[in-house]
Every structure is written in C-alpha cells, then in structure tokens.
Design a protein around this motif. Sequence first.
Motif, PDB file in Angstrom:
ATOM      1  N   ASP A 496      31.202  32.395  72.592  1.00 39.40           N
ATOM      2  CA  ASP A 496      30.421  31.583  73.522  1.00 39.40           C
ATOM      3  C   ASP A 496      30.021  32.434  74.733  1.00 39.40           C
ATOM      4  O   ASP A 496      30.406  33.610  74.859  1.00 39.40           O
ATOM      5  N   GLU A 497      29.258  31.858  75.646  1.00 43.88           N
ATOM      6  CA  GLU A 497      28.701  32.623  76.773  1.00 43.88           C
ATOM      7  C   GLU A 497      29.798  33.202  77.654  1.00 43.88           C
ATOM      8  O   GLU A 497      29.730  34.352  78.096  1.00 43.88           O
ATOM      9  N   GLU A 498      30.839  32.433  77.910  1.00 50.20           N
ATOM     10  CA  GLU A 498      31.918  32.900  78.774  1.00 50.20           C
ATOM     11  C   GLU A 498      32.701  34.024  78.108  1.00 50.20           C
ATOM     12  O   GLU A 498      33.089  35.005  78.769  1.00 50.20           O
ATOM     13  N   ALA A 499      32.933  33.910  76.800  1.00 47.31           N
ATOM     14  CA  ALA A 499      33.643  34.977  76.083  1.00 47.31           C
ATOM     15  C   ALA A 499      32.845  36.273  76.142  1.00 47.31           C
ATOM     16  O   ALA A 499      33.416  37.362  76.352  1.00 47.31           O
ATOM     17  N   CYS A 500      31.535  36.178  75.955  1.00 48.02           N
ATOM     18  CA  CYS A 500      30.696  37.382  76.036  1.00 48.02           C
ATOM     19  C   CYS A 500      30.781  38.008  77.428  1.00 48.02           C
ATOM     20  O   CYS A 500      30.838  39.241  77.570  1.00 48.02           O
ATOM     21  N   ARG A 501      30.792  37.169  78.460  1.00 48.19           N
ATOM     22  CA  ARG A 501      30.860  37.695  79.827  1.00 48.19           C
ATOM     23  C   ARG A 501      32.180  38.426  80.074  1.00 48.19           C
ATOM     24  O   ARG A 501      32.204  39.522  80.647  1.00 48.19           O
ATOM     25  N   LEU A 502      33.280  37.844  79.593  1.00 49.76           N
ATOM     26  CA  LEU A 502      34.591  38.459  79.805  1.00 49.76           C
ATOM     27  C   LEU A 502      34.711  39.784  79.055  1.00 49.76           C
ATOM     28  O   LEU A 502      35.232  40.769  79.585  1.00 49.76           O
ATOM     29  N   ILE A 503      34.219  39.822  77.822  1.00 49.45           N
ATOM     30  CA  ILE A 503      34.303  41.058  77.039  1.00 49.45           C
ATOM     31  C   ILE A 503      33.409  42.130  77.644  1.00 49.45           C
ATOM     32  O   ILE A 503      33.784  43.312  77.741  1.00 49.45           O
ATOM     33  N   SER A 504      32.213  41.731  78.061  1.00 45.29           N
ATOM     34  CA  SER A 504      31.289  42.701  78.665  1.00 45.29           C
ATOM     35  C   SER A 504      31.881  43.292  79.933  1.00 45.29           C
ATOM     36  O   SER A 504      31.757  44.499  80.197  1.00 45.29           O
ATOM     37  N   ALA A 505      32.553  42.449  80.737  1.00 41.85           N
ATOM     38  CA  ALA A 505      33.172  42.949  81.973  1.00 41.85           C
ATOM     39  C   ALA A 505      34.267  43.950  81.653  1.00 41.85           C
ATOM     40  O   ALA A 505      34.407  44.981  82.326  1.00 41.85           O
ATOM     41  N   GLY A 506      35.040  43.685  80.602  1.00 39.84           N
ATOM     42  CA  GLY A 506      36.082  44.622  80.205  1.00 39.84           C
ATOM     43  C   GLY A 506      35.509  45.901  79.643  1.00 39.84           C
ATOM     44  O   GLY A 506      36.039  47.003  79.881  1.00 39.84           O
ATOM     45  N   ALA A 507      34.407  45.794  78.879  1.00 40.71           N
ATOM     46  CA  ALA A 507      33.805  46.973  78.256  1.00 40.71           C
ATOM     47  C   ALA A 507      33.178  47.904  79.282  1.00 40.71           C
ATOM     48  O   ALA A 507      32.986  49.101  79.011  1.00 40.71           O
ATOM     49  N   GLU A 508      32.839  47.388  80.467  1.00 41.77           N
ATOM     50  CA  GLU A 508      32.264  48.245  81.513  1.00 41.77           C
ATOM     51  C   GLU A 508      33.262  49.297  81.991  1.00 41.77           C
ATOM     52  O   GLU A 508      32.873  50.332  82.527  1.00 41.77           O
ATOM     53  N   HIS A 509      34.558  49.044  81.834  1.00 43.03           N
ATOM     54  CA  HIS A 509      35.597  49.975  82.277  1.00 43.03           C
ATOM     55  C   HIS A 509      36.111  50.835  81.122  1.00 43.03           C
ATOM     56  O   HIS A 509      37.135  51.497  81.241  1.00 43.03           O
ATOM     57  N   GLY A 510      35.430  50.786  79.972  1.00 42.96           N
ATOM     58  CA  GLY A 510      35.872  51.559  78.813  1.00 42.96           C
ATOM     59  C   GLY A 510      36.300  50.642  77.684  1.00 42.96           C
ATOM     60  O   GLY A 510      35.806  49.514  77.550  1.00 42.96           O
ATOM     61  N   ASP A 511      37.198  51.116  76.861  1.00 45.01           N
ATOM     62  CA  ASP A 511      37.662  50.319  75.730  1.00 45.01           C
ATOM     63  C   ASP A 511      38.467  49.118  76.220  1.00 45.01           C
ATOM     64  O   ASP A 511      39.410  49.278  77.010  1.00 45.01           O
ATOM     65  N   PRO A 512      38.122  47.900  75.773  1.00 39.49           N
ATOM     66  CA  PRO A 512      38.834  46.698  76.238  1.00 39.49           C
ATOM     67  C   PRO A 512      40.315  46.723  75.844  1.00 39.49           C
ATOM     68  O   PRO A 512      40.674  47.178  74.757  1.00 39.49           O
ATOM     69  N   ARG A 513      41.158  46.222  76.762  1.00 37.24           N
ATOM     70  CA  ARG A 513      42.595  46.112  76.527  1.00 37.24           C
ATOM     71  C   ARG A 513      42.915  44.628  76.352  1.00 37.24           C
ATOM     72  O   ARG A 513      42.673  43.818  77.260  1.00 37.24           O
ATOM     73  N   ILE A 514      43.458  44.284  75.190  1.00 35.59           N
ATOM     74  CA  ILE A 514      43.685  42.881  74.847  1.00 35.59           C
ATOM     75  C   ILE A 514      45.163  42.672  74.536  1.00 35.59           C
ATOM     76  O   ILE A 514      45.747  43.413  73.730  1.00 35.59           O
ATOM     77  N   ILE A 515      45.770  41.674  75.152  1.00 26.92           N
ATOM     78  CA  ILE A 515      47.164  41.325  74.888  1.00 26.92           C
ATOM     79  C   ILE A 515      47.195  40.058  74.034  1.00 26.92           C
ATOM     80  O   ILE A 515      46.615  39.030  74.412  1.00 26.92           O
ATOM     81  N   ALA A 516      47.849  40.157  72.864  1.00 26.72           N
ATOM     82  CA  ALA A 516      48.002  38.982  72.005  1.00 26.72           C
ATOM     83  C   ALA A 516      49.086  38.083  72.582  1.00 26.72           C
ATOM     84  O   ALA A 516      50.213  38.527  72.826  1.00 26.72           O
ATOM     85  N   ASN A 517      48.729  36.831  72.811  1.00 21.82           N
ATOM     86  CA  ASN A 517      49.679  35.892  73.417  1.00 21.82           C
ATOM     87  C   ASN A 517      49.779  34.629  72.574  1.00 21.82           C
ATOM     88  O   ASN A 517      48.762  34.016  72.229  1.00 21.82           O
ATOM     89  N   GLU A 518      51.006  34.261  72.223  1.00 19.13           N
ATOM     90  CA  GLU A 518      51.208  32.987  71.532  1.00 19.13           C
ATOM     91  C   GLU A 518      51.283  31.896  72.589  1.00 19.13           C
ATOM     92  O   GLU A 518      52.228  31.854  73.384  1.00 19.13           O
ATOM     93  N   PRO A 519      50.281  31.000  72.645  1.00 14.60           N
ATOM     94  CA  PRO A 519      50.223  30.040  73.758  1.00 14.60           C
ATOM     95  C   PRO A 519      51.370  29.030  73.699  1.00 14.60           C
ATOM     96  O   PRO A 519      51.591  28.383  72.675  1.00 14.60           O
ATOM     97  N   ASP A 520      52.086  28.929  74.801  1.00 14.92           N
ATOM     98  CA  ASP A 520      53.160  27.933  74.921  1.00 14.92           C
ATOM     99  C   ASP A 520      52.796  26.973  76.055  1.00 14.92           C
ATOM    100  O   ASP A 520      51.998  26.070  75.862  1.00 14.92           O
TER     101      ASP A 520
END
Length: 652
Positions: A496-520
């Motif tokens: 969605d639009e917000e997901a694209c914005r968040l990924i694009s912001a992360g990609a501006e600083h290089g390779d995105p860093r993603i933490i897998a979180n099991e939601p509690d």
Amino acid sequence: MTETRENETVGVPPPTHGKVLAWLLHDRPVGHQGPHRPAPHPTHRWWKVMCLTGVDYFSTLGYQPAIAAAAVGLLAPVATLILVLLTLLGALPVYRRVAAESPHGEGSIAMLDRLLGRWKGKFTILVLLGFMATDFIITMTLSAADATAHVVENPYVPQWLHGKEVIITLLLLALLAGVFLRGFGEAIGIAVALVGIYLGLNLIVVGNALWHVITAPEVVTNWRGMLTTQHSNIWVMIGISLVVFPKLALGLSGFETGVAVMPQVDGAADDDPAHPATRIRNTRKLLTTAALIMSGFLITSSFTTIVLIPADEFKAGGSASGRALAYLAHEHLGNVFGTVYDVSTILILWFAGASAMAGLLNIVPRYLPRYGMVPDWARATRPLVLVFAVIGFVITLLFKANVDAQGGAYATGVLVLIMSASIAVTLSARRNRERFKTVGFAVISLVLLYTTIANIIERPDGVQIASFFIVAIVLTSLISRATRSLELRATEVRFDEEACRLISAGAEHGDPRIIANEPDDRDEAEYQEKEAEQREVRNLPEGPPILFLEVTLTDASQFETELDVRGEERFGYKILRVDSPSVPNAIAALLLKIRDDWQVMPHIYFAWAEGNPFHFLFRYLISGEGDVPPVTREVLRRAEPNRPNRPWVHVG
C-alpha cells in the motif's frame, strides 16, 4: 549466529526440455495462464455447452429404460416418474443454487470448502474429489464399454469382433483422449453434432413408439391389468418404487458436470467477475433445459418400452437388455434405421466421457495445485489428459470392459456428489437465514442420503473403488504438499502507499534493515526490547532506519496466496504488516519483492527459537509457523540459486 542471502522466481514457467514437453505444457487449462494467473478463455453459447454436458446426461437414454425395466418390471414408469420428480424438484433447484454461489466452475466442492474452511475443509475436499474422480473416470470407462456393447450387438457387425470388447473400449478411450489433446473447442463442436443427431433420432423412435401405443391401446390395457394384478394398492407401488429407486440413480448424472464447465458458458462484457450474473443466468438455462428434455424422454421411453417390449427381452442376454430404445428402433423401424440409431448411440456413449474429461480438466487444476497437493505441471491440460487416459485404460483392463461391474461405482460417485451439493446448499441457506429453503434443501438431502446409503449397501463395490481413488488422492496430496512446502508460494506481493513510503525512506540510506517481529501486545515496550536485542546481538548501525515486519497467520491449509503489505507507524516505529498462511514464505516473498522493486538488498534479522527441530518442522507443515529463520533461508535459497542475489538473513 549465522547469516546468508536469498531470491524468487514467481511466475516463471517450469523449464521445458524438448519439443514434446513444451507441447504438453503449452496448453493451459480453463481459467489459467502460466502457473498462477487466471486468463481469459473462449466461451460458448449456453446451449452448446449443454450439449457437452448432455453427451453424459442424455446418453443414459441408451440404457436407463432397460435398467428401470430390469429393476422393477411393470413398475418401471412409476419408478421413472419418481426419478423425474426428484430431478425437477430436487437436483435441479440444488444445482441452480450451486451455479449462483460457485460461478467459476468449482461446483459444490467450493461451497463446502468455504463453509467448512481450513484443514477440515481441505480433507473434505480431498474425499469428495475421490468420489468425483470415481464418477468422472467411471463415466468415461463405463460409457466406452457400453458403446462397445452396442457395437458387438449390432446384427451387421462381423462375428470376429465378439470377444474383442476390451480392445475396442481401449481404442474408444484413446480416441477420446486424442480429441482433448487436440483442443477443447473441438470437443464442444463434436458434442453439439452428436447430441443434436442423437436427440433427433430418439424423438423419432419414441414418437413412433407412442404412435404404436395409440394405435394399439390393448397393450396399455394389458400392462395395466398385469400391474394391478401384481400390485393392487397405489401406495404399495410407490413404496416398491422408492425401495428400488437407487438402481435408477444413474438418471441423475450430468448435473455436477453442468456446473463444472460453467467457465465455458458465455456471459456479458459488463458482468461482475466475482458474480457474473449473465453467466449464472445462462447456466441455469442450461441446467433447466437439459433436465426438462431428459425428463420428457425418460417418462415416454420408460412407458413405451415397458408396454411394447416382452418382459423376457429385458433379462440378461435378451435383445433389449441394456438397449431398450435400440430394440424398438430395430423392431419397429427396420435394421437400417436401427443401425443408424446404434451408430448414434455408440458415438454419444463414446463421447459421454467428454463431459467427464472436461469436468476433471476444470476441477483438478482449480484445487490440488492451489493446495500444493500436486506438481505445478498439473495445471496444464495435456499432461492431465494423458494421466486420466492411463487411469481409464487401467480400469478398463481391471473390469474387462464390463458395464455391470462398473455400474455400482458410477452410481456411488453420482449420488455422493449430488448429496454433497444438497448438503452444501442446505448449509448455505441456513447461514443466510432462509428458513423455508433450508427445510426444503434438508428434505432433499435426506432423500439423497437414503438413496446413497441404499446403493452402497446393495453395491458395496462402488465404495471400494471410490476408496481406492480417495486413498490415492489423499496420499499423493499429502506427499506433494510436504515436498512442495519450501517452494515460494506467493503469487503476488502488493504494497500500500504507506508501505511504499516506509521502504523508500529506508532504501535512501542503503540496504533496508528489517527486524522480524512476532506481534504480541504491540506496545512500545515490545518494539523497544526487540530493537535493543537485535542491535546488541547484531551490532546494527545507528544510522539507517529500522523496519519491523509482522506476519499474521491466516488459514495455514492454503498453499498459494496473494500478499497485501500494509505500512504503519506506531510509537515512532516503522512497521510492515502482512497476512499469510505461511510466515517463512511471506517473509521470503516480501524480501524478494523489495529487492526487485527498489533495487536494493534487504537484510532480515531473526532470533533463534528454542525447541525440538522436528517439532518445528511438523508445526511448519501444519500451521505455517515452525522455526522461521532456517525455513525462510531455505525458501530463498531454492527461489534464488545465485547466492550474491539473495537478500541477507541474520539469525542470532
């Protein structure tokens, strides 16, 4: 601590080696193009598709009057009338509703899948597919065997063909497979011609028989006199007819294939794809017209054959055994016309397997590949045609092309499918709070349940054959599901639009860093603790923004899925959320999509889980969870064999 990298090949057809394999995989089944995506398919006027289903439904006229006479003798017209009433007041309303609720050819099975859901629904589907395979495969073998019987019983056929029934039946099955290997359009055209000629000849035969009855009323008087002598009470007649009714159940065949080939029925250009009203309306015309035509022929043929043909001729070895209308054609219209009628009957019985083949080619690719329960090549038409043809050859050899030996299995398959459809529409009506319809469909279900149980008790061989298909389907499905569990199963990934914005912001600083979180609890403390843990273990740099990825499990029994990734900010943390039946597959597909769309190499961070690895493996196969990090890495490794192109997987 370990780290590695991975990628995807979603949407790429399997490699083809050689021209034969390429030709086999070139032709895709109804509603599919490529391994995952639906595609437009040719459609036909509803009456043409009716002829395709009619080669199965109408062809029962070749043996139904004789079966009724052999089963109940003089009561055949009464028993046939009960069959017609159940057809018009039971099976027809049931399948008109099935057509409305499952307009894409999945039939009543799809309704039960939606109503039951999850693994319980999948197991029910596998069992019903076993009965459907019994019905459809036996339709092909039994009809071809009955066509062979008409061949060898014709007076003009040379004697040397007698005793060659198995060879003739195998040849007819091979010709049927050849038609479908050539193309589906040819099957429609052949069906229209065969049904038109066959119904026209039957109209002549039945019309001539009615004329004989009108001009010789004593035959009716004699029949009525013998009937009242044997059964003086009308209720006794009805009771006996109900008891033997299961033997006449073959006259209900054709409805399931009628809805199975719905994708072939034309609609309107402005139809809603999810609920194509015009296609549904045309399919209902198809079902109603076929039922009315068949009902008229069943009543008139049953009556005329029982009053005009001597009772001894219906016995095994008699001239009317299994071919009552053919007997009248030869007896009243001469051997030349009778031979023309025989040829027409032989052709439509041979091609009766076409509707069954069409149903299988439409149903199997819609279920088993989607459940991960067959190899992906099972989506292609030609390999499936060859598989079904081989199964038909084996059954013909096992039963030595004997029609009677296969009758029990055929009736069992037909009745179980119609009963399951009636149960499905009953549950649907109950869920929609339609009290009157719920009661009506429940009554129909009880009648069909009685008929099915009575048929099974009298002819248990039908369940034995169906059990073979069920066990074979369940075992191969579970084995296939296990062996394909590490395939990349996402057919599409959308942001969605917000997901694209968040990924694009992360990609501006290089390779995105993603933490897998099991939601509690999804509170601020949860995200703080997870980020602190990964920064401490992995020495994450402070500069690049961190993305959290949360996968919520849906129905783990589903195999393929489309992923919709949603973005949000919570307590200042950037989070990607997605629903999926499998956590590792969803993570792998998302990483590959980010890599391809943003031209970066994402990093995913996990924590090791504590526990028995075999327990985790079982949990992954059943619930879609398990030990996520190694499974994610393996899915990526299989999807992207080129190591430098795989996203990074970090575990600590």
